[in-house]
Design a protein around this motif. Sequence first.
Motif, mmCIF file in Angstrom:
data_model
loop_
_atom_site.group_PDB
_atom_site.id
_atom_site.type_symbol
_atom_site.label_atom_id
_atom_site.label_comp_id
_atom_site.label_asym_id
_atom_site.label_seq_id
_atom_site.Cartn_x
_atom_site.Cartn_y
_atom_site.Cartn_z
ATOM 1 N N PRO A 342 0.801 -1.229 0.000
ATOM 2 C CA PRO A 342 0.000 0.000 0.000
ATOM 3 C C PRO A 342 0.833 1.277 0.000
ATOM 4 O O PRO A 342 0.265 2.365 -0.124
ATOM 5 N N GLU A 343 2.169 1.155 0.113
ATOM 6 C CA GLU A 343 2.997 2.359 0.007
ATOM 7 C C GLU A 343 2.957 2.939 -1.402
ATOM 8 O O GLU A 343 3.622 3.949 -1.693
ATOM 9 N N TRP A 344 2.162 2.353 -2.277
ATOM 10 C CA TRP A 344 1.840 2.971 -3.569
ATOM 11 C C TRP A 344 1.414 4.420 -3.390
ATOM 12 O O TRP A 344 1.685 5.265 -4.256
ATOM 13 N N THR A 345 0.750 4.725 -2.299
ATOM 14 C CA THR A 345 0.267 6.097 -2.104
ATOM 15 C C THR A 345 1.397 7.117 -2.110
ATOM 16 O O THR A 345 1.202 8.268 -2.500
ATOM 17 N N ARG A 346 2.579 6.700 -1.677
ATOM 18 C CA ARG A 346 3.754 7.562 -1.800
ATOM 19 C C ARG A 346 4.433 7.382 -3.149
ATOM 20 O O ARG A 346 4.771 8.361 -3.820
ATOM 21 N N ASN A 347 4.623 6.135 -3.559
ATOM 22 C CA ASN A 347 5.421 5.856 -4.749
ATOM 23 C C ASN A 347 4.794 6.383 -6.029
ATOM 24 O O ASN A 347 5.514 6.675 -6.993
#
Length: 670
Positions: A342-347
């Motif tokens: 869920p670190e997609w939100t940063r990436n």
Amino acid sequence: MNPTRRTVLLAATAAALAPTLPATAAPQAAAALQPYASYWYPDSLPSGTPGAGITWRSLKTWRAATDPDLAFNAASVPLAARFTPVPANPTARAGQARIQSLVSFGPTAGNPSQGSATADYYALTHWAYIDELVFWGGSSGEGLILAPNAPIVDAAHRHGVPVLGNIFLPPAAYGGQLQWTRDLVQKDAAGRHPLAARLVAVARAYGFDGWFVNAETGGGDAALGAAMLGFLRELKSLAAAAGQRVTWYDSMTVDGAVSWQGALNTRNQAFFRTADDMFVDFRWSAESLASSGTRAEQLGRSRYALWAGVDVEANGWNTAENWDAIVPRDKAHVTSIGLYRPEWTRNQLPADQRSPGAFHAADDRFWTGRSLDPARPDATDSWRAPAVSVADRSTVTAVPFASVFNTGQGLRWYEDGAVTSDAPWNHLGLQDRLPSRRWVVRTQGKRPAVSFDFADAWRGGSSVLVEGELDAPTVVDVYATRLPLTGDTVVELTHRTDAGGVKVELAVATAEPGTPGGAPPYTCLPVDSAHGWETVTVPLTGLSGSVHAIGVRLTATTEGPVTWRLGGLAVRGGARPTPASPHGFHVTAAAGGDLRLAWNRASGSEAVRHYTLHRLLPDGTRRFLGGTCQSAYFVGGLRPEQGERAARLELRAVGELYTSSAPVTVTHPW
């Protein structure tokens, strides 16, 4: 997992196939003293030479007594107990689906132990929906077994979330070697699995909660499958005795082959029965999840011990998923949810636009949904955000309690509203217990925007900002709590009005709402206005029982938009105790302006939340250098200033109410 889902490992694979090539890691110049998160191979090491910034280590030879970075990597915050308030909306359920989150916070090698000098970081704050965090990573060219770094564990524990280290035995396409699987499951002369004991010892020494076992190297046979099952049984037995957990990933089957099932079935149920829970590979279907849930219950286990994998690494909230197969709206949930990356939100943010504010706006969208209000889900949103299905939890159960709404990163560092460092930073161990429902806004008029803001703060790096036309009285829910009330209980509110006029009231509820989605039965108490930062003490006189919810009620007193900040909130009874000072503060190693520092923890009855380190400059000012929950800290890149002959460093213990001890100092000659 399907190799196409592992884009993060491509660079590490290149390092494995050509280990003399440079790898992405910290510069070697800082490697001597800078501590990093730990990673290992089970026993044997790759052939060749590790890339720059990479250290090859064997877990079999690890001992806590000889670990030079243990003081920097050992978490110190105990796992907090949680409670579940009445859900914020009618579709969010307690006691059914849970959420496991697999997150890569940084590279395997070169991941600093205690934060770094950038605000561009995946500062996870929506802990209220998570039941288990996996510190994802590992690669054939760096190491396969990862221990989470202390700031992540401390932040997770503060919010009641257990954290697991990761054991990744890669597919051959990613440099995996079957020997590493055999190394992991080896037995000693007494028939025991020495690495099972070593893994439990690492988790105990480092202060995290167990292991995620992901065996994906193909080529095994039935004998290796039996050896893996025996290893897992011993690991689970030892882990349970130490209060730790073990999660199995649906990859290796009982015949030793790697064959992702996308279901709980006869080929993997022996591993599931041994472990605490299992991550079900992304190949699941509605039918396979339904049969898996039924099978789990037939085995005497909860169906919610199965995490149905949802791969969000590439598309985040644009991921197309059959949510009704996992968390249907109109009947009981089928299994739990396993969110992969869920670190997609940063990436997904462009590199030059990864401000903390932009990141949190995206993260709120991911965890809360398009409405950005968990009490008002948008039924037309194709992304079924966690807040739509899963009830939030809170750990705010004891007095004293305080928060300065610090997310664990910032563009500057503030103390009492003044900037004491203008350097960007991140350190999740300094994160506060944060509001679990972001953001519930109750009004008959226009909804103002509510967010964490990094342009100004009372303490730390952030404050809560409310902006908009308040054309009707507006209540912002801040905390769900279970705080006891006594005759001397008070709430301290630190706030500031930046634009417009606003009447501020403290909203306190001593009972739950009657139904999910209902408003807490608030009593509103007046708060003095403030156009500079001001801390107002509000006695809770006349209230009894316990505090179940805290919010603020804002009413505009002028026309036009209002800008109002909440910088701090504290609940206490009686005095504001100050922690005792730490002692034995000293430099343990130095190389120019790079220092390793250590001290003995403050003693006394007042709990220590964290420690802060400042530099005393020749002009009499104090510059913030960092903070940590540990009793050791690394400072890098110090330089002489204004002709000084020695750097003077000052250490303080900070209590739960953000009171600070008297300082202790040390000097470092240039």
